[in-house]
Design a protein around this motif. Structure first.
Motif, short mmCIF file in Angstrom:
data_model
loop_
_atom_site.label_atom_id
_atom_site.label_comp_id
_atom_site.label_asym_id
_atom_site.label_seq_id
_atom_site.Cartn_x
_atom_site.Cartn_y
_atom_site.Cartn_z
N ILE A 1 0.87 -1.17 0.00
CA ILE A 1 0.00 0.00 0.00
C ILE A 1 0.90 1.22 0.00
O ILE A 1 1.74 1.39 0.88
CB ILE A 1 -0.94 0.02 1.23
CG1 ILE A 1 -1.85 -1.21 1.21
CG2 ILE A 1 -1.76 1.30 1.26
CD1 ILE A 1 -2.88 -1.29 2.30
N GLU A 2 0.78 2.07 -1.04
CA GLU A 2 1.59 3.29 -1.09
C GLU A 2 0.65 4.48 -0.92
O GLU A 2 -0.11 4.80 -1.84
CB GLU A 2 2.25 3.43 -2.47
CG GLU A 2 3.22 2.37 -2.83
CD GLU A 2 3.53 2.43 -4.32
OE1 GLU A 2 4.20 3.38 -4.77
OE2 GLU A 2 3.08 1.53 -5.04
N PRO A 3 0.69 5.14 0.23
CA PRO A 3 -0.18 6.31 0.39
C PRO A 3 0.21 7.38 -0.64
O PRO A 3 1.39 7.57 -0.91
CB PRO A 3 0.13 6.78 1.82
CG PRO A 3 0.82 5.63 2.48
CD PRO A 3 1.53 4.87 1.39
N THR B 1 -2.16 6.11 -14.16
CA THR B 1 -2.48 7.05 -13.08
C THR B 1 -1.21 7.50 -12.35
O THR B 1 -1.06 8.66 -12.01
CB THR B 1 -3.49 6.46 -12.08
OG1 THR B 1 -3.01 5.20 -11.66
CG2 THR B 1 -4.86 6.31 -12.68
N LYS B 2 -0.28 6.56 -12.14
CA LYS B 2 0.98 6.93 -11.46
C LYS B 2 1.77 7.89 -12.32
O LYS B 2 2.29 8.90 -11.86
CB LYS B 2 1.84 5.68 -11.19
CG LYS B 2 1.36 4.90 -10.01
CD LYS B 2 2.46 4.11 -9.38
CE LYS B 2 2.82 4.77 -8.08
NZ LYS B 2 3.74 4.04 -7.27
N GLY B 3 1.86 7.57 -13.63
CA GLY B 3 2.64 8.40 -14.55
C GLY B 3 2.08 9.81 -14.59
O GLY B 3 2.82 10.79 -14.48
N PHE C 1 -11.46 11.48 1.47
CA PHE C 1 -11.00 10.08 1.52
C PHE C 1 -9.50 10.04 1.29
O PHE C 1 -9.02 10.64 0.33
CB PHE C 1 -11.67 9.26 0.40
CG PHE C 1 -13.17 9.24 0.48
CD1 PHE C 1 -13.82 8.25 1.19
CD2 PHE C 1 -13.92 10.21 -0.15
CE1 PHE C 1 -15.19 8.23 1.27
CE2 PHE C 1 -15.31 10.21 -0.08
CZ PHE C 1 -15.94 9.21 0.64
N PRO C 2 -8.74 9.34 2.16
CA PRO C 2 -7.31 9.21 1.91
C PRO C 2 -7.05 8.42 0.62
O PRO C 2 -7.77 7.46 0.35
CB PRO C 2 -6.78 8.45 3.13
CG PRO C 2 -7.98 7.92 3.83
CD PRO C 2 -9.20 8.61 3.33
N VAL D 1 -5.75 -1.00 -6.07
CA VAL D 1 -6.36 0.32 -5.87
C VAL D 1 -5.58 1.29 -6.73
O VAL D 1 -4.35 1.31 -6.69
CB VAL D 1 -6.32 0.76 -4.38
CG1 VAL D 1 -6.91 2.16 -4.22
CG2 VAL D 1 -7.10 -0.22 -3.51
N VAL D 2 -6.31 2.08 -7.54
CA VAL D 2 -5.65 3.09 -8.37
C VAL D 2 -6.12 4.47 -7.93
O VAL D 2 -7.15 4.61 -7.27
CB VAL D 2 -5.93 2.87 -9.88
CG1 VAL D 2 -5.31 1.57 -10.37
CG2 VAL D 2 -7.42 2.90 -10.18
#
Ligand code: FAD
Length: 391
Positions: free
Chosen positions: A181-183, A350-352, A269-270, A293-294
């Motif tokens: 899990i990466e916040p 989404t990360k990019g 929401f976090p 989770v994205v």
């Protein structure tokens, strides 16, 4: 539930993903049990603060389940256009249903309404045992079945456990399946507004220095906001009061829909990413947020979850027809492989995007804004992107 029960498939968690899987398994000779810790929230006259942009393929899935027809059409909004803006005030990218030759790019639905419709379908089904409120206390993984001891004292014996119990999945933990899990260091602030100008079914998204602001159109002159932003800014937005919030949101959206009034109290929401090494093992499959989770900037979490449910249901129905064991690892691996590409693509995209827009250097700013304009002019790429998002 204090009695004991035997079933073929036990779904743990009846959020949108788990409930849709249970519905998709009905009428195929499988004995299905579902346990859920909390019932869905009751209907409210106001608009649900949590809304989703469902892709046409998620809509088709709900339609096949007979659930789409249970939704009030007056509370659905078709997204016919989408406008995305860069952070230089000029770059933009637009998608339209007309140019993509489809009726709509997505449909905005209220989370609670879809969940209640799915629950109604589960309650009507003779082969689904819906047990709520209930949680699992202990999982005993055997060779031929899994035994789940419940908090209420009962026990369920099943061939297959499906963990659909969200990001902090107890099923995943009980099975010792590794998860990262990466916040995101951000919160998603959600609220609904009424607006002075019509939106004509347009969804807007602004990549800003303080995060990503999205406006999803609701019926009439209303829209739903998700502002993904750092925690300090999120707290400010939650605490600044209705009038100031409307001013800030209108300003961040460059006054696109005129003056705003707040319809629902803002909530936050976090945000995090979750990835797992494996989504299946003998007698266990993870679907929805339990397995990935994205970031909500793609608006694809529920769509991915429905994709999982649909794919797993196809395999399990096939197994039922052949009277095969639904918990067999080889079959579950097939499910895992079939979903890997869609999940990875969404995670990387989404990360990019988040990282590209978080980079404050001049070079990165030029590249991302140039990129948006370039894609906007490249009709073929744009139409491919739009079609990919609708799958
Ligand atoms: C701010 C924000 C905006 C978003 N916007 C979008 C969007 O526009 N479009 C989109 O597609 N996605 C969006 N998402 C993502 C979406 O909300 C999730 O992907 C989706 O809700 C996941 O559904 P799920 O059923 O897998 O998990 P959940 O909704 O987390 O459901 C899990 C269920 O399991 C139950 N449960 C948990 N533990 C147990 C237990 N031990 N025993 C029994 N039951 C249990 C819970 O009560 C719950 O009902 C957004 C997310 C956020 C944070």
């Amino acid at each position: 539930m204090s009695k004991n029960l035997t079933c073929d498939v036990l779904v743990v968690g009846a959020g949108l993903t788990g409930a849709s899987l249970a519905c998709a398994l009905r009428n195929h000779g499988l004995r299905i049990a579902v346990i859920e810790a909390r019932p869905p929230v009751a209907a409210v006259a106001d608009w649900d603060a949590r809304v989703y942009a469902l892709s046409p393929s998620s809509q088709r899935f709900l339609d096949e389940l007979g659930v789409w027809e249970k939704l009030d059409p007056e509370r659905l909004e078709a997204v016919r256009d989408m406008r995305i803006f860069g952070d230089d005030g000029a770059a933009s990218l637009g998608f339209s249903a007309y140019q993509t030759a489809v009726d709509r790019l997505a449909t905005i639905v209220e989370s609670g309404a879809v969940q209640r419709a799915l629950w109604e379908a589960m309650r009507e089904a003779r082969d689904i045992e819906l047990i709520c409120p209930e949680t699992a206390r202990e999982f005993l993984w055997g060779r031929d079945a899994c035994e789940i001891h419940l908090e209420s004292g009962g026990m369920i014996r099943t061939k297959l456990v499906v963990g659909a119990d969200g990001m902090h999945s107890a099923v995943r933990m009980a099975a010792g399946m590794e998860a990262r899990i990466e916040p995101a260091g951000q919160k998603g602030v959600v609220a609904n507004f009424s607006c002075a100008s019509p939106h004509f079914g347009t969804a807007f998204q602004w990549f800003r220095e303080d995060g990503v602001l999205a406006w999803l159109p609701l019926p009439g002159r209303r829209f739903s906001m998700v502002w993904s932003t750092d925690e300090k800014h999120a707290t400010e937005l939650l605490q600044c009061g209705a009038d100031l919030l409307c001013e800030r949101v209108a300003l961040a959206g460059r006054g696109t829909l005129g003056e705003l009034s707040l319809l629902t109290a803002p909530a936050a929401f976090p945000l995090a990413w979750l990835s797992v090494r494996n989504r299946v093992r003998e007698r266990l499959a993870l679907i929805g947020d339990a397995g990935h989770v994205v970031h909500p900037l793609s608006g694809q979490g529920v769509n991915l979850g429905f994709g999982d449910a649909r794919e797993l249901a196809v395999l399990l129905r096939g197994a039922a027809e052949r009277r095969a064991d639904p918990g067999e690892l080889l079959r579950l691996r097939k499910f895992e492989r079939s979903r890997a590409e869609a999940i990875l693509a969404m995670r990387l995209a989404t990360k990019g995007l988040k990282e590209l827009f978080a980079d404050r250097s001049v070079a990165a700013a030029k590249m991302r804004n140039f990129g948006l304009n370039l894609i906007d002019r490249a009709t073929v790429i744009k139409s491919l992107l739009a079609r990919h998002a609708m799958d």
